[in-house]
Design a protein around this motif. Structure first.
Motif, PDB file in Angstrom:
ATOM      1  N   ASN A  87       0.820  -1.216   0.000  1.00  6.16           N
ATOM      2  CA  ASN A  87       0.000   0.000   0.000  1.00  6.16           C
ATOM      3  C   ASN A  87       0.853   1.266   0.000  1.00  6.16           C
ATOM      4  O   ASN A  87       0.663   2.166   0.809  1.00  6.16           O
ATOM      5  N   SER A  88       1.821   1.299  -0.893  1.00  5.46           N
ATOM      6  CA  SER A  88       2.692   2.477  -0.966  1.00  5.46           C
ATOM      7  C   SER A  88       3.088   2.733  -2.416  1.00  5.46           C
ATOM      8  O   SER A  88       2.673   2.020  -3.333  1.00  5.46           O
ATOM      9  N   PHE A  89       3.900   3.752  -2.599  1.00  6.01           N
ATOM     10  CA  PHE A  89       4.359   4.101  -3.936  1.00  6.01           C
ATOM     11  C   PHE A  89       5.735   4.725  -3.847  1.00  6.01           C
ATOM     12  O   PHE A  89       6.108   5.303  -2.830  1.00  6.01           O
ATOM     13  N   GLY A 111      -1.493  -6.384  -8.253  1.00  7.46           N
ATOM     14  CA  GLY A 111      -1.849  -5.081  -7.693  1.00  7.46           C
ATOM     15  C   GLY A 111      -0.744  -4.060  -7.870  1.00  7.46           C
ATOM     16  O   GLY A 111      -0.872  -2.920  -7.451  1.00  7.46           O
ATOM     17  N   ARG A 113       1.579  -1.595 -10.163  1.00  4.38           N
ATOM     18  CA  ARG A 113       1.471  -0.811 -11.400  1.00  4.38           C
ATOM     19  C   ARG A 113       2.706   0.072 -11.532  1.00  4.38           C
ATOM     20  O   ARG A 113       3.365   0.393 -10.545  1.00  4.38           O
ATOM     21  N   ASP A 149       1.200  -3.131 -15.984  1.00  8.45           N
ATOM     22  CA  ASP A 149       0.895  -4.098 -14.939  1.00  8.45           C
ATOM     23  C   ASP A 149       2.195  -4.786 -14.546  1.00  8.45           C
ATOM     24  O   ASP A 149       2.793  -5.508 -15.339  1.00  8.45           O
ATOM     25  N   VAL A 165       3.920   1.755  -8.066  1.00  8.04           N
ATOM     26  CA  VAL A 165       2.752   1.800  -7.184  1.00  8.04           C
ATOM     27  C   VAL A 165       2.425   0.376  -6.758  1.00  8.04           C
ATOM     28  O   VAL A 165       2.418  -0.534  -7.582  1.00  8.04           O
ATOM     29  N   ASN A 166       2.173   0.178  -5.465  1.00  8.47           N
ATOM     30  CA  ASN A 166       1.804  -1.140  -4.951  1.00  8.47           C
ATOM     31  C   ASN A 166       0.464  -1.013  -4.245  1.00  8.47           C
ATOM     32  O   ASN A 166       0.372  -0.443  -3.160  1.00  8.47           O
ATOM     33  N   GLU A 167      -0.584  -1.559  -4.862  1.00 10.45           N
ATOM     34  CA  GLU A 167      -1.928  -1.500  -4.291  1.00 10.45           C
ATOM     35  C   GLU A 167      -2.236  -2.715  -3.429  1.00 10.45           C
ATOM     36  O   GLU A 167      -3.352  -2.871  -2.956  1.00 10.45           O
ATOM     37  N   SER A 168      -1.251  -3.582  -3.229  1.00 11.47           N
ATOM     38  CA  SER A 168      -1.405  -4.772  -2.395  1.00 11.47           C
ATOM     39  C   SER A 168      -0.939  -4.446  -0.974  1.00 11.47           C
ATOM     40  O   SER A 168      -0.091  -3.578  -0.780  1.00 11.47           O
ATOM     41  N   ARG A 172       6.145  -5.875  -2.444  1.00  7.37           N
ATOM     42  CA  ARG A 172       6.289  -6.320  -3.821  1.00  7.37           C
ATOM     43  C   ARG A 172       7.770  -6.481  -4.146  1.00  7.37           C
ATOM     44  O   ARG A 172       8.583  -5.618  -3.834  1.00  7.37           O
TER      45      ARG A 172
END
Length: 194
Positions: A87-89, A111, A113, A149, A165-168, A172
């Motif tokens: 949940n970060s970028f 998740g 990007r 992706d 970007v990590n939406e998990s 990652r």
């Protein structure tokens, strides 16, 4: 305008991912013993680890097999491991060495990007001229122009301004195989583009 990325198909990708992830710590530990500059770029939740090509190839025979099959093994210059907390970028940036690379998802990449900004290469957006190596944060990158992706292998143009970007919720892990300075479609054609 050169493309931002091109997806590719890699046979035995799951074998490569397993071999690299299982040996992740050992590969990082070998950086200094292989005479590799143990460069680590870490900003908050985003890290880039430069590793020796010999160490990673020792731990992933499936990767060696693939690179030999597509006649890219001898062209491999640098390998970078990229980690991004859940949940970060990362920050928008442009790499200024080896734009011609294959990015491979290694672990927890669903998740993930990459946002690409504007049509300018790193040389055009880095104020004060070129850096010899490394990357340059870009504080105001402008509008998002493309999104890739991270869970799919791809040729990746690091000279374009981009942001991880990590939406998990999980960290990652990905790997960047760097082959040459210039974006090179003739090299890309050695792989199966999808």
């Amino acid at each position: 305008m050169q493309p931002y990325f091109k997806y590719i198909e890699i046979p035995k990708l799951s074998d490569i991912q397993q071999e690299v992830y299982q040996n992740y710590d050992a590969i990082l530990d070998e950086r200094s013993s292989q005479g590799v500059d143990s460069a680590t770029h870490k900003v908050k939740d985003f890290s880039v680890f430069i590793v020796g090509t010999n160490s990673i190839l020792t731990y992933s025979p499936s990767l060696v097999e693939y690179l030999q099959a597509v006649d890219l093994l001898d062209d491999l210059k640098v390998i970078a491991f990229v980690t991004l907390s859940g949940n970060s970028f990362g920050f928008p940036h442009a790499d200024v060495f080896y734009s011609n690379c294959i990015n491979l998802p290694i672990h927890n990449c669903k998740g993930g990007r990459t946002y690409f900004f504007n049509d300018q290469d790193a040389d055009a957006v880095i104020a004060g001229g070129k850096l010899k190596a490394g990357y340059k944060p870009i504080p105001d990158p402008g509008e998002v122009q493309a999104v890739s992706d991270v869970n799919r292998p791809q040729w990746f143009n690091t000279f374009k301004v981009h942001q991880a970007v990590n939406e998990s919720p999980n960290t990652r892990y990905s790997m960047s195989l760097r082959f040459g300075k210039d974006w090179d479609p003739s090299t890309h054609s050695k792989t199966k583009l999808v």
